[in-house]
Design a protein around this motif. Structure first.
Motif: not given
Length: 530
Positions: A190-191, A227-228, A242-243, A298-299
């Motif tokens: 992944s990233w 990321g989060v 997912s974003g 909510g992200w």
């Protein structure tokens, strides 16, 4: 004795917080943490291998920052180097600093220090987290009156993925309590590219959110991103967004990440680091602040920055006449090569290499952090002896370049991979005072000059056969940016080991991406001197 003592570091810090991705503290300031206490904000950043350890800044509005102190004026006795990720926390009227350092056995651990008065430094409490081959990047969060600490683990463990771990802390914040637990696991495909670290935890609308950084953090091959993930409690389960990633490199800033988020009266802010694109990767990572917002699910996300609203790098000029009774706080030293004495007497800096390390081909260096890629540095050297002394551009003690004076000889030199090379020399006659300067572009190309009267400047190239600039690509280092400053190197025959400097100046050019004409700039006059 000179009567001026000027430092323009903070005069240019006046930015609109409503705009995203702003450079808020000039110069190198990686892995920043931030805490709010009684209406004031305190920020602290990594020192890498440079002392004094962990600089602290203070602000009342998140726009204007002033240097306050260091966590440690001298490195803790159990440590040798790698002073990373100092996380500030305030609890029961006391400041805590949870920091990473390499122990004398070579293993990185997390230590903790405390103080009642952050302006007076911290008292070290020793190692808090020891975990296998490495424990780094602490962050502390309070949930339901319980303190929790998180950290990165298994970064040096073969065959095991990197994880962010957590553990409850004792009520006084000075020891672990109970069993450690896994929060996040890095993904190779992944990233994240198998690496996660630099996490912080915030709460919003019933969820805990962990902002974290993934991929490679540092150096020319970095690809750091933010990321989060979120959960209802510290022990999870944690869901990655997912974003992801939320924050990536752009034309202005490279490899953003490792920060701390906090809520102000009107918004959410994230303080983190990135490399300035001009001079990348030779300049160190500097502190940025971006505004966060929340989507309908909510992200969090970061507000985009229109091209017309982007602001450049903060410039910090330094002019030191050595008129104070002690060294100014911008002077830094390589902890591993710390075998010198520095003192100020009657407006002059006396720098002495007390113990010669034959493996250190650079000598003793006392340096500052440049804030932009294009700048010039200058000094006045008084007295004559056989010690080589002057100006240095410093990557590590094994990779540096400089100009110095030794008795009646001007020498341009380079140290590359630990090998010293004299590149060029010029002879002067019976000069009791010598002026030196270096014009630097791109944080790695430089032209050197000397003068005996501070009016007529003579260029000294890095090649005896032409006048081309010195190219110092070898100064790039993965963990920190170049330093600029003063040096002295003991003469092995006479034992002369001291230097006397009358002044030091670091002045930036008008644009960090400019490529100034040395003929026009040779007078050492910056285009926008404050």
């Amino acid at each position: 004795m000179k009567k001026f003592f000027f430092y323009s570091l903070l005069q240019l810090i006046c930015i609109q917080f409503t705009r995203a991705q702003q450079n808020v503290i000039p110069g190198e300031f990686p892995d920043p943490s931030i805490v709010e206490v009684n209406g004031a904000y305190y920020a602290c950043g990594s020192s890498n291998d440079w002392g004094p350890v962990f600089p602290v800044y203070r602000s009342t509005d998140l726009r204007h920052w002033a240097f306050l102190s260091y966590v440690f004026n001298e490195a803790p006795a159990w440590t040798i180097n790698s002073y990373w990720a100092p996380e500030l926390y305030y609890h029961n009227g006391q400041f805590y600093c949870y920091y990473t350092a390499r122990r004398k056995d070579g293993i990185s651990c997390i230590g903790v220090a405390t103080t009642k008065n952050i302006e007076q430094g911290f008292q070290d409490k020793g190692v808090l987290v020891e975990w296998g081959n490495e424990a780094i990047d602490a962050f502390v969060y309070k949930e339901n009156e319980k303190l929790f600490i998180t950290w990165k683990a298994y970064g040096l463990t073969q065959g095991r993925p990197i994880e962010v771990l957590g553990s409850e802390l004792s009520a006084d914040g000075l020891s672990l309590k109970g069993e450690a637990f896994t929060i996040l696991t890095a993904e190779k495909n992944s990233w994240e590219a198998g690496g996660i670290e630099g996490q912080c935890v915030i709460k919003n609308n019933g969820y805990l959110y962990m902002l974290y950084s993934g991929n490679g953090c540092c150096g020319g091959g970095c690809n750091y991103q933010v990321g989060v993930a979120r959960a209802k409690t510290m022990k999870g389960p944690w869901e990655k967004y997912s974003g992801n990633p939320l924050l990536q490199s752009n034309d202005d800033w490279k490899c953003p990440g490792h920060g701390t988020a906090l809520k102000t009266k009107n918004t959410w802010a994230y303080l983190y680091h990135a490399y300035p694109a001009p001079g990348f990767p030779y300049l160190g990572r500097t502190a940025l602040m971006s505004e966060m917002e929340w989507n309908k699910n909510g992200w969090p996300s970061f507000k985009p920055v229109p091209a017309e609203k982007r602001q450049g790098i903060l410039m910090g000029n330094i002019q030191d006449s050595f008129s104070a009774d002690k060294l100014a706080p911008w002077w830094r030293y390589d902890v591993a090569s710390y075998n010198f004495k520095a003192s100020i007497k009657e407006g002059e800096l006396h720098l002495t290499e007390e113990k010669r390390n034959e493996k250190n081909k650079t000598g003793t260096a006392l340096c500052v952090n440049p804030s932009v890629a294009d700048f010039n540095i200058s000094t006045k050297v008084t007295g004559r002896n056989q010690a080589l002394k002057g100006l240095v551009l410093y990557g590590t003690n094994a990779n540096s370049v400089g100009i110095g004076v030794k008795q009646d000889t001007i020498i341009v030199w380079s140290v590359k991979n630990g090998e010293y090379t004299e590149m060029n020399r010029a002879v002067i006659q019976n000069a009791s005072v010598v002026y030196l300067k270096a014009m630097v572009t791109g944080a790695r190309n430089m032209i050197f000059f000397y003068s005996t009267d501070n009016r007529t400047w003579v260029p000294v190239s890095g090649n005896k056969n032409d006048t081309s600039p010195v190219n110092a690509d070898h100064l790039g280092w993965w963990s920190w940016g170049i330093k600029a400053g003063l040096f002295v190197k003991t003469d092995p025959v006479t034992g002369d080991n001291n230097a006397v400097f009358d002044e030091f100046n670091l002045l930036n050019y008008s644009s960090p991406s400019s490529n100034p004409d040395p003929k026009k700039k040779a007078g050492l006059l910056p285009a926008n001197r404050p």
